[in-house]
Design a protein around this motif. Structure first.
Motif, PDB file in Angstrom:
ATOM      1  N   ASP A 250     -15.157   3.030 -45.347  1.00 26.48           N
ATOM      2  CA  ASP A 250     -14.118   2.017 -45.459  1.00 26.48           C
ATOM      3  C   ASP A 250     -14.782   0.646 -45.535  1.00 26.48           C
ATOM      4  N   GLU A 281      -5.649  11.857 -39.835  1.00 28.69           N
ATOM      5  CA  GLU A 281      -5.479  10.406 -39.815  1.00 28.69           C
ATOM      6  C   GLU A 281      -5.545   9.854 -38.394  1.00 28.69           C
ATOM      7  N   ALA A 282      -5.015  10.623 -37.425  1.00 28.64           N
ATOM      8  CA  ALA A 282      -5.049  10.179 -36.031  1.00 28.64           C
ATOM      9  C   ALA A 282      -6.474  10.197 -35.492  1.00 28.64           C
ATOM     10  N   SER A 285      -8.344   7.269 -37.087  1.00 32.48           N
ATOM     11  CA  SER A 285      -7.962   5.993 -36.487  1.00 32.48           C
ATOM     12  C   SER A 285      -8.638   5.804 -35.141  1.00 32.48           C
ATOM     13  N   SER A 286      -8.705   6.886 -34.368  1.00 30.81           N
ATOM     14  CA  SER A 286      -9.354   6.805 -33.059  1.00 30.81           C
ATOM     15  C   SER A 286     -10.839   6.526 -33.201  1.00 30.81           C
ATOM     16  N   LYS A 288     -12.466   5.254 -35.820  1.00 31.94           N
ATOM     17  CA  LYS A 288     -12.730   3.983 -36.494  1.00 31.94           C
ATOM     18  C   LYS A 288     -12.315   2.798 -35.633  1.00 31.94           C
ATOM     19  N   GLY A 289     -11.106   2.872 -35.060  1.00 34.26           N
ATOM     20  CA  GLY A 289     -10.582   1.739 -34.321  1.00 34.26           C
ATOM     21  C   GLY A 289     -11.288   1.493 -33.004  1.00 34.26           C
ATOM     22  N   HIS A 290     -11.528   2.566 -32.261  1.00 24.95           N
ATOM     23  CA  HIS A 290     -12.117   2.405 -30.930  1.00 24.95           C
ATOM     24  C   HIS A 290     -13.641   2.343 -30.951  1.00 24.95           C
ATOM     25  N   PHE A 411      -1.506   3.808 -32.055  1.00 25.89           N
ATOM     26  CA  PHE A 411      -2.124   3.480 -33.347  1.00 25.89           C
ATOM     27  C   PHE A 411      -1.028   3.038 -34.327  1.00 25.89           C
ATOM     28  N   GLU A 413      -1.061   1.582 -37.059  1.00 24.95           N
ATOM     29  CA  GLU A 413      -1.357   1.791 -38.476  1.00 24.95           C
ATOM     30  C   GLU A 413      -0.943   3.178 -38.971  1.00 24.95           C
ATOM     31  N   LEU A 414      -0.556   4.075 -38.025  1.00 22.69           N
ATOM     32  CA  LEU A 414      -0.162   5.435 -38.403  1.00 22.69           C
ATOM     33  C   LEU A 414       1.336   5.585 -38.636  1.00 22.69           C
TER      34      LEU A 414
END
Length: 702
Positions: A250, A281-282, A285-286, A288-290, A411, A413-414
């Motif tokens: 990304d 996706e979850a 997100s975990s 990438k985000g955290h 999250f 964004e989900l």
């Protein structure tokens, strides 16, 4: 910037060392710092050959090569009084001449005389010696740092200086000379510092051009953001290949990871296969985000139980680094699995109840009320396009339910993504489930559109409901504020309707959306003006889009003059007029229409007959034009009915010759009033044929 010869130049290096800078802002800060310094040099008229930016977690730096060692000399010239007024009657310098000399700090004898076509004048000429560049660099750098886009500056210790993070050192080297200045409380020197762990020591820079190489070799720091980013990309791809996967990089995450590391080292870690039961996706997100991890997929695009982390250290025991990251990610993924399992215990329908306590907008009710309006409008849209209104209504009812799910609360964004999974889990119709994801499309410029009619209906309904509600309470977006993203919503509606070839009328959509609010007893104070304000606002979004595609403004205005309210129809007219405008006949017919428009405008309140009186047609050219207009009206009728405007304009292009003959051979403003009005009627028929498509008189450039 200049590369001319015979210049005294030297390379200049500036580096500001700090505590770790905000990773998401690093690129912006670096670019702004570079532009600020360059702007300062240009303002001072100091030339240079090239510049290179450097940005790492603990430093902002800039290398400028071939920088002039001094400003150029400035040749100044000031014009004084005319020579005729420079002397009195006795031949002595006048008060005006002496005053001019005094104002320039010289004697009258130092003034020169310049002869011009308008007479002779006194002038004062001087040369201002250029300032040494070294004396100016401190202020230029200081100004650039002060003007950085930092929303909130901080202080540290007992210092009164402020910056985005505490500053630690300042390097400013011009050639081999340290610039004598103080910035942000730091005295400039010629030392930098290496990697916090690998080379936590001062490093002396003796030559600006050797900065990056010295810092890399002695300090274990890759100073160039771009170079470091490519190193990370290559490492991540190599590590992914080593575990038989491919890494999805990304761009935003890559920027952030680059901003977090000075000496990157990519490593692969693993997580339990059991977590793969959670939607990918979850998990992504975990990760990438955290943790700022890159995820890994197989050739089929399915998530693999691996992640790639980029460490800011080249460890002698990388397995320990990997183990530490695996230990950290495990509870994160466990949380995601817990949220997913918990959410599936309730249906999307059951979650709707919670939406009643969430306010969409204070005057426009709850999110639950919004879903009811979306459902109503979605059904109308779907049925208008011969779709399944029941499916659209159901999708509209459920479209926001996932907003109160545990997963989306963690999250955001989900949203939509989890709605699709949960609806499928509930056994909803596949098209309904898919719509819950597609409702937010297009999310950004160039994003894909909903794939189903139901998805299009809900996506349009959601956006139009917001537009009508916000315009209905007079909270119109301004140049800088658009909290409900009405511009993006409007462009999204237009794109869906045009690209999916939906025959929807914006005016009807606005009326239906307003009726939805009315049914709920929600008052829209500005509802009487909605079809003016909201509709005009949405249609105006076409302007920028068409201009970006190279459509001339006059073509857009020619179509807008008719105010078509069906976006697909609007688009077809634009394309037809664009093709027509490229034809040889276009200029002449546009000019003729402009002339007709002016003639009819000058007629004022005179009543022009609706029906042409053929007995009053005496000239051959007007008889010919009348016959052709009648034939064209019959010819283009079926084309107009089906919106084939390109064919209509091609047909009307044949009017050029008879229209030219009419204006060459016929006196429109005849003395006989009946004949004159009859000719006005003929011209109005000519103009009305074109006005079925656009007002082509606006194509005539004034």
């Amino acid at each position: 910037m200049s590369t001319s010869v015979n210049r005294n130049t030297a390379d200049f290096l500036v580096e500001l060392g700090t505590e770790e800078l905000p990773p998401r802002a690093l690129k912006t800060l670096s670019e702004a710092f570079t532009q600020g310094v360059i702007a300062g040099l240009e303002k001072a008229q100091i030339n240079f050959n090239s510049c290179e930016s450097f940005a790492a977690p603990r430093r902002l730096a800039l290398l400028i090569t071939g920088l002039d060692t001094a400003q150029p000399d400035q040749h100044l010239e000031r014009k004084g009084p005319a020579v005729a007024a420079a002397y009195d009657t006795e031949g002595n310098p006048s008060k005006a001449a002496l005053g001019f000399a005094r104002a320039n700090g010289v004697s009258f004898a130092d003034l020169e005389q310049e002869d011009t076509p308008k007479g002779a004048w006194l002038v004062y000429r001087s040369v201002k010696k250029g300032e040494a560049t070294g004396n100016l660099l401190g202020q230029i750098v200081s100004d650039a740092l002060n003007n950085l886009p930092i929303p909130k500056r901080m202080r540290w210790g007992t210092r009164r200086t402020e910056f985005v993070r505490p500053v630690q050192w300042l390097l400013m080297l011009f050639g081999e000379q340290v610039i004598d200045c103080e910035i942000l409380g730091l005295k400039a020197g010629n030392t930098t510092r290496g990697h916090r762990f690998h080379a936590n020591q001062s490093i002396t820079i003796t030559n600006p051009a050797e900065y990056a190489a010295t810092l890399r070799e002695q300090g274990k720091v890759i100073a160039s953001f771009t170079e470091r980013q490519e190193v990370i990309r290559a490492q991540v791809e190599q590590v992914a290949a080593s575990i038989d996967g491919s890494c999805i990089i990304d761009p935003d995450l890559l920027d952030e990871v680059t901003a977090l590391n000075e000496w990157p080292c990519a490593l692969a870690g693993r997580f339990d296969d059991a977590f793969l039961s959670v939607p990918s996706e979850a998990l992504i997100s975990s990760m990438k985000g955290h943790q700022k991890y890159f995820h890994v997929e197989n050739d089929d695009g399915h998530l693999l139980p691996y992640f790639i982390t980029v460490a800011n250290i080249d460890s002698r025991e990388p397995s320990l680094v990997v183990a530490g990251n695996e230990k950290v990610i495990r509870p994160r993924l466990a949380d995601a699995k817990f949220f997913y399992d918990t959410d599936r215990k309730k249906t999307q329908d059951e979650r709707r109840e919670k939406l009643k306590s969430i306010i969409f907008q204070a005057q426009l009710g709850s999110v639950s009320a919004k879903t009811d309006r979306i459902a109503r409008l979605s059904s109308y849209i779907s049925q208008s396009e011969n779709g399944d209104g029941k499916l659209a209504e159901r999708a509209g009812q459920l479209c926001k339910s996932d907003l109160v799910s545990e997963m989306v609360l963690e999250f955001p964004e989900l949203q939509g993504i989890m709605g699709q999974y949960y609806a499928s889990n509930d056994g909803e119709h596949p098209e309904v489930s898919k719509t819950l994801y597609e409702q937010y499309m297009p999310r950004f410029a160039g994003d894909q559109l909903p794939s189903t009619l139901t998805g299009c209906a809900v996506a349009i309904a959601d956006k139009v409901d917001t537009i009508v509600g916000i315009f209905g309470i007079d909270q119109l977006p301004t140049g800088s504020k658009d909290p409900f993203a009405l511009r993006r919503a409007s462009i999204g509606v237009l794109r869906i309707i045009v690209e999916k070839k939906l025959n929807l009328d914006l005016e009807a959509l606005i009326e239906q959306a307003a009726a939805g609010y009315q049914e709920q007893g929600i008052d829209l104070p500005a509802k009487e003006r909605l079809n003016q304000t909201a509709l005009n606002y949405m249609l105006e979004r076409f302007d920028a889009a068409y201009q970006e595609d190279g459509v001339a403004v006059e073509i857009i205005n020619a179509v807008k003059a008719l105010r078509p309210t069906r976006p697909l129809d609007f688009d077809r007219r634009i394309k037809a007029i664009s093709r027509f405008n490229a034809m040889d006949e276009a200029d002449a017919l546009a000019s003729a229409n402009k002339r007709v428009s002016n003639i009819l405008a000058k007629a004022g309140d005179i009543i022009i007959p609706d029906v042409l009186d053929e007995t009053l047609l005496s000239e051959a050219a007007e008889k010919e034009l009348a016959q052709i207009l009648f034939a064209k009206k019959q010819e283009i009728a079926p084309e107009l009915a089906e919106g084939r405007y390109g064919a209509v304009m091609e047909s009307l292009a044949a009017l050029k010759e008879p229209v030219d003959r009419f204006f060459d051979q016929v006196l429109v403003n005849a003395d006989d009033e009946a004949v004159r009005l009859n000719r006005y009627a003929l011209l109005r028929q000519l103009r009305s044929l074109f006005l079925h498509v656009a007002d082509i008189s606006l194509l005539q450039k004034s």
